[in-house]
Design a protein around this motif. Sequence first.
Motif, PDB file in Angstrom:
ATOM      1  N   GLN A 267       0.839  -1.204   0.000  1.00 22.41           N
ATOM      2  CA  GLN A 267       0.000   0.000   0.000  1.00 22.41           C
ATOM      3  C   GLN A 267       0.875   1.255   0.000  1.00 22.41           C
ATOM      4  O   GLN A 267       0.599   2.216  -0.711  1.00 22.41           O
ATOM      5  N   ARG A 268       1.968   1.210   0.773  1.00 20.71           N
ATOM      6  CA  ARG A 268       2.828   2.398   0.864  1.00 20.71           C
ATOM      7  C   ARG A 268       3.490   2.693  -0.497  1.00 20.71           C
ATOM      8  O   ARG A 268       3.527   3.830  -0.946  1.00 20.71           O
TER       9      ARG A 268
ATOM     10  N   ASP B 217       0.889   4.110  -2.759  1.00 18.69           N
ATOM     11  CA  ASP B 217       0.539   5.496  -2.407  1.00 18.69           C
ATOM     12  C   ASP B 217       1.580   6.486  -2.904  1.00 18.69           C
ATOM     13  O   ASP B 217       1.263   7.628  -3.201  1.00 18.69           O
TER      14      ASP B 217
END
Length: 655
Positions: A338-339, A342
């Motif tokens: 997810q990081r 993002d």
Amino acid sequence: MWAFQFPQTPQLHSHFYTNSAARLPPKPPPIFSVAVNPTTTSSPSNNNKLIQSLCKQGNLKQALEVLSNEPNPTQHTYELLLLSCSHHNSLSDAENVHCHLVDNGFDQDPFLATKLINMYTHLDSIDHARQVFDKTRRRTIYVWNALFRALTLAGCGEEVLDLYRQMNRSGMGSDRFSYTYVLKACVSSYGVVSLLKHGKEIHASILRHGYDRIVHIMTTLIDMYARFGCVTYASFVFNEMAVKNVVSWSAMIACYARNGMAFEALELFHEMMTETQDSSPNSVTMVSVLQACAALAALEQGKLIHGYILRRGLDSILPVVSALVTMYARCGKLELSQRVFDQMDKRDVVSWNSLISSYGVHGFGQKAIQIFKEMIYHGVSPSSISFVSVLGACSHAGLIEEGKMLFQSMRKEHMIGPSVEHYACMVDLLGRANKLEEAAKIIEDMRIEPGPKVWGSLLGSCRIHCNVELAERASKRLFELEPTNAGNYVLLADVYAAANMWDEVKSVKKLLEARGLQKVPGRSWIEVKRKMYSFVSVDEFNPQAEQLHALLIKLSTEMKEKGYVPQTKVVLYDLDTQEKERIVLGHSEKLAVAFGLINTSKGETIRITKNLRLCEDCHSFTKFISKFGNKEILVRDVNRFHHFHDGVCSCGDYW
DNA sequence: TTAGGGTTAG
């Protein structure tokens, strides 16, 4: 009209035929383009120069208007017009220019025939490309190669091989380009017959004609063998290459990565880093290397590779970042996926698909659906694979209604016809939820031929819910469709064993043996302090094996006191319960758990990867260990992740 | 005029 004409193009000439009366009657077809080319003796008119300039500026519309008033366009003018039609993806303009060209006596010009074939290839009009080829009498090697390329891209591998033989018979020899296209054709066939045999023959021809020093050809050969799963052949070609470059190294690394030899892929990558000075890895190399890390769940390796990608400035390349998202998810670090996602400045459908499947494989179905919707909200249209990802996520999480609605929306809202993969997801979704009849009905109603993936999903579900009758139906088809896949025989034997039908188990095993097949042994591995340790069910060579077995016996006794009941139905032998318990206690994932308990510090998560589906007994055992051993355990099996914590698994016992 | 390796799922 004698000139070239396409079917279904009634308005074809309207654009140019404002002076059509002056053009009649039609001219006879010229035999040789050079002799009849009306412009070879005169210099290009101002109109020609204007059309060429407009094409270069990308102004096709105006170029076509000028063309309608130009009686003598040159070969170069047509070349630029055809290129411009490709850039504009305009089939109707392409057809108009083509007709104009034919009317002006260029229809036998092999140079323009090549350009026409390339243009129609770009416009996905293979029939048109084929017609140009058929009508061109003087076929240079360029014309042949252009058609080989067109048909290869369209998946008509067998047709390419027929034409290749025809070309050789006509006395035209292959050049380096023909070889690369024809090798690619061997793996681009939509037919069911394997073209590997032909690929090997072409390999021999390459050697006979001394083309084995051409890096492009040898790299294509490596890739061809890789796609047929012939790793030994591929590595032989690679090792024999006198000169290698970054593409050949990458092709060989990809070959290992996609054929279940991730260790070898990483090894070769390290060899590439240390042994070559002029072939430094690029973004394509890194994608395969990340795939290998993902396959092994080698988190520490993956992090090192991520660092290398940052240092090399490859972190802005979309496929690399998508591969990073997948790598972290498959290594059990969803938060890092997810990081990375993002932090992306730009995202394409592949980046979104990577994140959707990352959540899916961890069992977060609702989150996967939410990301799927976000993707559409951000203006990115879902691809066919977006649906495989999101339907797969629904299946892992048991989201039946959501899955059905998404499946319906494919055709209605997104104009994507379901493929075999989507049907397989739906059969899996319904089958897992014990809606086996509904799953079978989906197969009956399919508009396309259900392939092995669909029947395999049904058989897998029959195994979970012990449905003998349907399992027999599915496996009958599977044994016809993929007779050498040992997994199918094992699944059917599992169903019989669970139903105590031991005679049937025996006969399936006999069938397996008669066909010279073997059950794939269960293998688990674990990364501890950047080193990978691998376990198989009977592992006499591991120095810690004795210690591990002793620990497992101790743990099993303790867990039984806490309520653990060994699940022995997975054992395919008609043995007594005690013997069956001994067998399941030796399963590779239990050995890996025991190894993890000994070699990890307190509070550190144990991360295990398994090559097959996690069995019921190991699942139950690991739940107990997570509670009474106070350990977080993360297991990735062949389908999905299981997070064991305090006696509960994230899959909710639904896998 | 034409060419080689990679991206998501199962």
